[in-house]
Design a protein around this motif. Structure first.
Motif, PDB file in Angstrom:
ATOM      1  N   ASP A  74       0.827  -1.098  -0.075  1.00  0.00           N
ATOM      2  CA  ASP A  74      -0.018   0.176  -0.024  1.00  0.00           C
ATOM      3  C   ASP A  74       0.755   1.228  -0.079  1.00  0.00           C
ATOM      4  OD1 ASP A  74      -1.615   2.117   0.197  1.00  0.00           O
ATOM      5  OD2 ASP A  74      -2.601   1.218   2.099  1.00  0.00           O
ATOM      6  N   PHE A  75       0.769   1.970  -0.969  1.00  0.00           N
ATOM      7  CA  PHE A  75       1.752   3.241  -1.343  1.00  0.00           C
ATOM      8  C   PHE A  75       1.508   4.387  -0.495  1.00  0.00           C
ATOM      9  CE2 PHE A  75       3.524   0.646  -4.672  1.00  0.00           C
ATOM     10  CZ  PHE A  75       4.943   0.955  -4.832  1.00  0.00           C
ATOM     11  N   HIS A  76       0.068   4.308   0.330  1.00  0.00           N
ATOM     12  CA  HIS A  76      -0.414   5.131   1.017  1.00  0.00           C
ATOM     13  C   HIS A  76      -0.558   4.643   2.443  1.00  0.00           C
ATOM     14  CE1 HIS A  76      -1.308   8.505  -1.831  1.00  0.00           C
ATOM     15  NE2 HIS A  76      -1.643   7.362  -2.788  1.00  0.00           N
ATOM     16  N   GLY A  77       0.283   3.479   2.474  1.00  0.00           N
ATOM     17  CA  GLY A  77       0.400   2.914   3.957  1.00  0.00           C
ATOM     18  C   GLY A  77       1.287   3.795   4.824  1.00  0.00           C
ATOM     19  N   PRO A  78       1.496   3.300   6.169  1.00  0.00           N
ATOM     20  CA  PRO A  78       2.310   3.961   6.977  1.00  0.00           C
ATOM     21  C   PRO A  78       3.896   4.262   6.323  1.00  0.00           C
ATOM     22  CG  PRO A  78       1.827   1.925   7.877  1.00  0.00           C
ATOM     23  CD  PRO A  78       0.940   2.298   6.853  1.00  0.00           C
ATOM     24  N   GLU A  79       4.123   3.299   5.812  1.00  0.00           N
ATOM     25  CA  GLU A  79       5.837   3.170   5.615  1.00  0.00           C
ATOM     26  C   GLU A  79       6.125   4.418   4.320  1.00  0.00           C
ATOM     27  OE1 GLU A  79       4.124  -0.765   6.804  1.00  0.00           O
ATOM     28  OE2 GLU A  79       3.724   0.712   5.128  1.00  0.00           O
ATOM     29  N   PHE A  80       5.362   4.241   3.207  1.00  0.00           N
ATOM     30  CA  PHE A  80       5.838   5.395   2.174  1.00  0.00           C
ATOM     31  C   PHE A  80       5.181   6.714   2.398  1.00  0.00           C
ATOM     32  CE2 PHE A  80       7.014   1.804  -1.105  1.00  0.00           C
ATOM     33  CZ  PHE A  80       8.314   2.329  -1.278  1.00  0.00           C
ATOM     34  N   VAL A  97      13.501   9.202  -9.012  1.00  0.00           N
ATOM     35  CA  VAL A  97      14.233  10.477  -9.156  1.00  0.00           C
ATOM     36  C   VAL A  97      13.470  11.596  -9.419  1.00  0.00           C
ATOM     37  CG1 VAL A  97      15.843  11.827 -10.955  1.00  0.00           C
ATOM     38  CG2 VAL A  97      16.557   9.483 -10.117  1.00  0.00           C
ATOM     39  N   ALA A  98      12.190  11.244 -10.471  1.00  0.00           N
ATOM     40  CA  ALA A  98      11.317  12.306 -10.694  1.00  0.00           C
ATOM     41  C   ALA A  98      10.630  12.739  -9.376  1.00  0.00           C
ATOM     42  CB  ALA A  98      10.365  11.958 -11.868  1.00  0.00           C
ATOM     43  N   GLY A  99      10.154  11.606  -8.779  1.00  0.00           N
ATOM     44  CA  GLY A  99       9.432  11.798  -7.670  1.00  0.00           C
ATOM     45  C   GLY A  99      10.095  12.538  -6.327  1.00  0.00           C
ATOM     46  N   VAL A 100      11.283  12.103  -6.026  1.00  0.00           N
ATOM     47  CA  VAL A 100      12.006  13.136  -5.099  1.00  0.00           C
ATOM     48  C   VAL A 100      12.383  14.564  -5.348  1.00  0.00           C
ATOM     49  CG1 VAL A 100      12.787  10.812  -3.808  1.00  0.00           C
ATOM     50  CG2 VAL A 100      14.391  11.865  -5.705  1.00  0.00           C
ATOM     51  N   GLN A 101      12.427  14.725  -6.908  1.00  0.00           N
ATOM     52  CA  GLN A 101      12.795  16.258  -7.210  1.00  0.00           C
ATOM     53  C   GLN A 101      11.457  17.019  -7.039  1.00  0.00           C
ATOM     54  OE1 GLN A 101      14.408  15.084 -11.124  1.00  0.00           O
ATOM     55  NE2 GLN A 101      16.237  15.912 -10.662  1.00  0.00           N
ATOM     56  N   ASN A 102      10.148  16.318  -7.219  1.00  0.00           N
ATOM     57  CA  ASN A 102       9.129  17.129  -7.182  1.00  0.00           C
ATOM     58  C   ASN A 102       8.965  17.496  -5.586  1.00  0.00           C
ATOM     59  OD1 ASN A 102       7.991  16.960  -9.606  1.00  0.00           O
ATOM     60  ND2 ASN A 102       7.541  15.028  -9.681  1.00  0.00           N
ATOM     61  N   LEU A 103       9.471  16.496  -4.500  1.00  0.00           N
ATOM     62  CA  LEU A 103       9.213  16.679  -3.380  1.00  0.00           C
ATOM     63  C   LEU A 103      10.170  18.056  -2.781  1.00  0.00           C
ATOM     64  CD1 LEU A 103       8.936  13.164  -1.818  1.00  0.00           C
ATOM     65  CD2 LEU A 103       7.110  14.958  -1.980  1.00  0.00           C
ATOM     66  N   VAL A 128       2.865  12.400  -5.221  1.00  0.00           N
ATOM     67  CA  VAL A 128       4.092  11.722  -5.558  1.00  0.00           C
ATOM     68  C   VAL A 128       3.917  10.248  -5.382  1.00  0.00           C
ATOM     69  CG1 VAL A 128       6.786  11.324  -4.795  1.00  0.00           C
ATOM     70  CG2 VAL A 128       5.884  13.708  -5.093  1.00  0.00           C
ATOM     71  N   LEU A 129       3.348   9.829  -4.251  1.00  0.00           N
ATOM     72  CA  LEU A 129       3.019   8.240  -3.889  1.00  0.00           C
ATOM     73  C   LEU A 129       2.170   7.788  -4.935  1.00  0.00           C
ATOM     74  CD1 LEU A 129       2.632   8.457  -0.125  1.00  0.00           C
ATOM     75  CD2 LEU A 129       4.526   7.555  -1.406  1.00  0.00           C
ATOM     76  N   ASP A 130       1.468   8.290  -5.456  1.00  0.00           N
ATOM     77  CA  ASP A 130       0.512   8.064  -6.635  1.00  0.00           C
ATOM     78  C   ASP A 130       1.252   7.637  -7.865  1.00  0.00           C
ATOM     79  OD1 ASP A 130      -2.116   7.985  -5.225  1.00  0.00           O
ATOM     80  OD2 ASP A 130      -2.496  10.023  -6.003  1.00  0.00           O
ATOM     81  N   GLU A 131       2.402   8.557  -8.212  1.00  0.00           N
ATOM     82  CA  GLU A 131       2.970   8.550  -9.389  1.00  0.00           C
ATOM     83  C   GLU A 131       4.025   7.320  -9.293  1.00  0.00           C
ATOM     84  OE1 GLU A 131       4.832  12.222 -10.362  1.00  0.00           O
ATOM     85  OE2 GLU A 131       2.993  13.127 -10.902  1.00  0.00           O
TER      86      GLU A 131
END
Length: 434
Positions: A237-243, A401-407, A417-420
């Motif tokens: 689950d990408f929207h779970g507690p870990e991610f 890489v794209a995700g953390v750059q957006n953050l 970002v988690l959706d992506e």
């Protein structure tokens, strides 16, 4: 998934090496009087522990193969990461190459039929004995390209893990103690920020930033989650507690000034050089920097510690020697791998700041190297190696890489970002039939 078993694994490997040696360096028969050429690619810097060890291995190889010349080409990690499938499917393929391990890299190439099956050679030359148990995890891939089982498609000969490098002089200047808990760690970060110092060197354009996000997620993770994410043994689950914690905390760290907003476009080399120049108190990155840091830093004292508050850290056996299916000198490639597994090269690797898998512990005399190996053994003895976040899916490295750059830029929320990053992961599961 097969797991690492810590110091016992390394000790077992040492005993096996001491017992059987690495004496399979039989020169291949020459078909003519013309010298043969072994084309070798790797991306380790010359002053890194691996770079020093492989350079010595080339010398030993040429000495034991008088009618063979090694044609070495230094490549960039990013260069090989992006072009491997194309190059290995062409006549430009080298005979042997260092390549990243994991499902999305070596696993993908094995599934595409671009790598030589090394299973028979591993048994013949004793690599399977030198790399027992968990050290074989990244060497083997099944028909789906999933690591841990199946045939041998690569040979790792060192270990690696992500840790916190720190500038002891800056810690002393700002009266910061080495943190042992996550709360102490964030308090230390706050102390530096209040003094106008950005505490963590970072690089958003390459692997370092995504490894920080992953490390933060791992502070909330347990083994079942890790098995689900890396080996598809369960639902992630990408929207779970870990991610969620990893992405939100990473974004918060940028807002709080722990990570510089201008680090979005920086590369790993920029990060490492900045830390080694004394510009940052800390750098969260891998043991592959250790030898270079040790040989480069002259103006201040430094050390390392495991990420506080986590029982899991990014890490694994090291990158692989792979033999492309199109290699014209496979016998020579096998001989070269054999030499890199020999006691002399493994001991050199250990004394240069690397993490050998088959060294003689008594031969490791460098104090810093001993400390590094002790930290690695501490991590592996608790089964704490969590592999890397980009491994599960082809092309996932660029997605992260794209995700953390957006953050870092603040252009997208953690939820976006988690959706992506969830999408390509789920698409890969569908592709492999999970």
């Amino acid at each position: 998934m097969v797991r690492f078993r810590g110091a016992a694994v390394l000790a077992a490997a040492v005993l096996v090496l001491s017992a059987c040696g690495s004496g399979s360096e039989t020169p291949a028969p020459a078909s003519s009087s013309q010298p043969r050429v072994l084309k070798l690619w790797h991306y380790e810097s010359a002053d890194s522990a691996m770079g020093k060890a492989w350079d010595e291995a080339i010398k030993k190889f040429e000495a034991s193969h008088p009618n063979v010349k090694v044609q070495f080409e230094a490549k960039g990690f990013e260069q090989i990461q992006k072009t491997a499938s194309m190059v290995l499917n062409s006549d430009e393929a080298p005979d042997i190459m260092e390549y990243n391990k994991g499902n999305a890299t070596a696993g993908l190439l094995s599934k595409q039929g671009l790598l030589t099956d090394l299973t028979e050679e591993a048994a013949k030359r004793g690599w399977d004995k030198l790399l027992p148990g968990g050290l074989q995890t990244t060497a083997k891939y099944d028909d789906r390209g999933v690591m841990g089982n199946g045939k041998w498609y690569g040979v790792p000969n060192y270990g690696e893990f992500v840790m916190v490098y720190y500038n002891k002089d800056l810690f002393a200047k700002h009266k910061v103690e080495v943190p042992t808990t996550f709360e102490e760690f964030t308090a230390a970060l706050d102390t530096f920020v209040k003094a106008g110092v950005t505490p963590i060197a970072n690089a958003g354009a390459e692997y370092p930033a995504q490894q920080i996000l992953y490390q933060l997620a791992l502070t909330k993770a347990q083994k079942p989650w890790l098995s689900a994410f890396q080996s598809y043994q369960g639902k992630v689950d990408f929207h779970g507690p870990e991610f969620t914690y990893g992405a939100q905390t990473f974004a918060d760290w940028v807002k709080k000034g722990y990570i510089a907003k201008n680090s979005s476009g920086l590369k790993a080399e920029d990060m490492g050089v900045a830390f080694m120049n004394g510009k940052f108190p800390m750098m969260i990155s891998g043991s592959w920097w250790f030898g270079r840091v040790a040989s480069t830093i002259k103006d201040f004292e430094w050390g390392h510690f495991l990420f506080p508050g986590a029982t899991l850290s990014p890490g694994s056996s090291g990158n692989l020697w792979i033999v492309p299916e199109k290699s014209e000198n496979k016998d020579l490639a096998y001989d070269f791998i054999d030499i890199t597994m020999s006691k002399d090269i493994q001991n050199l690797l250990g004394n240069s700041g690397g993490l050998p898998v088959a060294a003689d512990p008594a031969a490791i005399t460098d104090a810093r190297s001993k400390e590094l190996i002790e930290t690695f053994n501490k991590l592996t003895s608790t089964d704490g190696l969590a592999f890397y976040p980009d491994w599960p899916a082809p092309g996932y490295y660029d997605v992260l890489v794209a995700g953390v750059q957006n953050l870092i830029n603040g252009s997208k929320t953690p939820e976006q970002v988690l959706d992506e990053i969830a999408g390509p992961y789920e698409d890969n599961l569908a592709d492999i039939g999970n």
